[in-house]
Design an enzyme around this catalytic site. Structure first.
Site, mmCIF file in Angstrom:
data_model
loop_
_atom_site.group_PDB
_atom_site.id
_atom_site.type_symbol
_atom_site.label_atom_id
_atom_site.label_comp_id
_atom_site.label_asym_id
_atom_site.label_seq_id
_atom_site.Cartn_x
_atom_site.Cartn_y
_atom_site.Cartn_z
ATOM 1 N N TYR A 112 71.488 -19.112 28.935
ATOM 2 C CA TYR A 112 71.707 -18.769 30.341
ATOM 3 C C TYR A 112 72.989 -19.397 30.886
ATOM 4 O O TYR A 112 73.528 -18.953 31.892
ATOM 5 C CB TYR A 112 70.522 -19.223 31.220
ATOM 6 C CG TYR A 112 69.220 -18.473 30.952
ATOM 7 C CD1 TYR A 112 69.197 -17.327 30.179
ATOM 8 C CD2 TYR A 112 68.028 -18.918 31.495
ATOM 9 C CE1 TYR A 112 68.013 -16.648 29.935
ATOM 10 C CE2 TYR A 112 66.841 -18.235 31.260
ATOM 11 C CZ TYR A 112 66.839 -17.111 30.482
ATOM 12 O OH TYR A 112 65.671 -16.438 30.239
ATOM 13 N N LYS A 152 63.573 -20.413 16.784
ATOM 14 C CA LYS A 152 63.745 -19.218 15.952
ATOM 15 C C LYS A 152 64.676 -19.665 14.818
ATOM 16 O O LYS A 152 65.778 -19.138 14.626
ATOM 17 C CB LYS A 152 64.354 -18.097 16.824
ATOM 18 C CG LYS A 152 64.375 -16.737 16.185
ATOM 19 C CD LYS A 152 63.021 -16.063 16.104
ATOM 20 C CE LYS A 152 63.138 -14.742 15.367
ATOM 21 N NZ LYS A 152 61.884 -14.245 14.833
ATOM 22 N N ASP A 194 58.378 -15.788 18.314
ATOM 23 C CA ASP A 194 57.608 -14.528 18.296
ATOM 24 C C ASP A 194 56.148 -14.805 17.950
ATOM 25 O O ASP A 194 55.225 -14.245 18.556
ATOM 26 C CB ASP A 194 58.233 -13.509 17.333
ATOM 27 C CG ASP A 194 58.763 -14.125 16.046
ATOM 28 O OD1 ASP A 194 58.721 -15.363 15.906
ATOM 29 O OD2 ASP A 194 59.199 -13.374 15.160
ATOM 30 N N ASP A 239 61.326 -19.852 29.386
ATOM 31 C CA ASP A 239 61.225 -18.962 30.546
ATOM 32 C C ASP A 239 60.146 -17.908 30.278
ATOM 33 O O ASP A 239 59.230 -17.678 31.081
ATOM 34 C CB ASP A 239 62.606 -18.295 30.741
ATOM 35 C CG ASP A 239 62.696 -17.497 32.026
ATOM 36 O OD1 ASP A 239 61.748 -17.541 32.816
ATOM 37 O OD2 ASP A 239 63.719 -16.818 32.219
ATOM 38 N N ASP A 284 55.942 -17.919 31.618
ATOM 39 C CA ASP A 284 55.387 -16.814 32.415
ATOM 40 C C ASP A 284 54.175 -16.199 31.718
ATOM 41 O O ASP A 284 53.189 -15.850 32.361
ATOM 42 C CB ASP A 284 56.448 -15.728 32.637
ATOM 43 C CG ASP A 284 57.228 -15.953 33.920
ATOM 44 O OD1 ASP A 284 57.012 -17.000 34.564
ATOM 45 O OD2 ASP A 284 58.069 -15.100 34.273
#
Ligand code: NAD
Length: 363
Positions: free
Chosen positions: A145, A195, A227, A251, A255
């Site tokens: 980000y 990852k 994943d 993030d 959620d």
């Protein structure tokens, strides 16, 4: 002499002021019970900042925050300000600068489902019976980000969109410490998300987190690809205690974890700087659809105030007392509309009534 803590109180928009009123009432009671003075200074933020002072994060608000020990934040945004240029809108214009100005690098989001509310979750009863309690620790100021270069270059069909994912060793170390510290006070398990089969940042992330874990021999560390973590969260959330993740993975997973509880109005969050300063806010937004009706659920805001007591003021007992009072009130059947399931024993109440019940459970 009673200890004094200065709090910048930023209610914001929509249901923000309604739920903040209940959180400050709870703090008043805690202050009396624990012989502590909470000096709250109210300031405009978000749409309220734009309407009253011309900016989502006015300078007066920044000054009040700088002069405080912590920020208690409501929520910002709403249809009224959605046509403004993106950088001037309440969320982008207030939250991102606050994170930057105060170096809020660690985001802690508990996803808790109370045993009495398991029916609100989208998961099957047998998966979540007895409730669950997962803490997502998300790195908040680095990663894809924020890393440079970023942007769109070139013309027409030759345009290229560029984002860069970078993490330095110190950035990984400091967020790993936050996760291990948190785990020490919980079930002593950290699952670090990456990852590492594809991303170099993840290879470094895994190596540094493993090194830091040696300083916390009591904490069990595991690693999981992002994943797989997304699948495991819906399959068996109880396997997790603390989830540690970089900015984007955190993030998304925070959620997902929040949604599994089925009740956004219940979930607090903390964004911490180095030292004891932090900003505390509900995970949900300003809920314009129910604003002004006095029916919003104030529990996320009240639990956010509880996190502030624990992480910024070192008042762990008071924080736990708030958590217990909330659980008691839910066991007694009190429900705001968002968590009401029309089951026997449930009492539908408004924002102030559930605040009253929580205060009664405290005293
Ligand atoms: P939202 O979280 O405000 O609302 C989603 C749904 O959850 C709505 O039906 C709402 O009524 C309900 N809800 C949320 N909190 C609740 C509570 N405490 N009690 C009862 N019900 C509650 O998300 P949204 O509708 O996507 O966004 C509305 C506005 O909030 C937008 O302007 C958005 O930009 C802003 N927003 C702000 C923040 C923030 O301040 N940190 C976070 C998310 C969204």
């Amino acid at each position: 002499m009673a200890k004094t803590f200065k709090i910048a109180v930023l209610p914001g928009d929509g249901i923000g002021p309604e739920v903040m009123a209940e959180a400050t009432r709870v703090l008043d009671v805690i202050g009396k019970n624990y012989n502590v003075i909470f000096q709250g200074k109210f300031a405009n933020v978000g749409g309220a900042g734009i309407d009253n002072e011309g900016k989502a994060l006015p300078q007066t608000t920044i000054d009040i925050c700088k002069d405080s020990d912590a920020i208690l934040f409501g929520s910002v945004g709403g249809p009224k300000w959605e046509t403004l240029p993106p950088d001037e809108q309440p969320e982008r214009g207030a939250l991102l600068p606050l994170r930057k100005i105060f170096g809020l690098y660690a985001n802690l989001r508990p996803a808790i489902i109370f045993p009495s509310l398991t029916g609100a979750s989208s998961l099957k009863e047998e998966v979540i019976s007895g409730g669950f309690n997962v803490l997502v620790v998300r790195e908040l100021t680095g990663g894809i980000y924020f890393s440079q270069p970023k942007g769109i270059e070139g013309e027409g069909r030759d345009r290229i969109g560029i984002d860069t994912m970078k993490y330095t060793v110190p950035e990984i170390e400091r967020i790993a410490h936050v996760a291990f510290h948190a785990a020490m006070k919980r079930d002593k398990k950290v699952c670090s998300i990456d990852k590492a089969n594809v991303l170099s940042t993840s290879v470094l992330w895994r190596e540094v987190v493993s090194t830091i874990s040696k300083k916390y021999p009591e904490v069990e560390l595991s690693h999981m690809y992002v994943d797989n973590a997304a699948m495991q969260l819906v399959k068996w959330p109880k396997q997790f205690d603390v989830i540690l993740a970089e900015n984007m993975f955190g993030d998304i997973l925070s959620d997902e974890a929040a949604m599994l509880t089925g009740s956004l109005g219940m979930l607090p969050s903390a964004s911490l700087a180095e030292g004891t300063f932090g900003m505390y806010e509900p995970s949900g937004g300003s809920a314009p659809d129910i604003a002004g009706q006095g029916i919003a659920n104030p529990i996320a805001q009240i639990l956010s105030a509880g996190m502030m007591l624990k992480f910024s003021f070192g008042m762990t007992d008071a924080s736990e007392e708030i958590d217990t009072a909330v659980a008691t009130v839910l066991d007694q059947g009190y429900r705001t509309r968002d968590i009401y399931q029309n089951k026997p024993g449930e009492k539908l109440v408004n924002t102030k009534e559930i605040g009253d019940a929580i205060i009664a459970a405290l005293s």
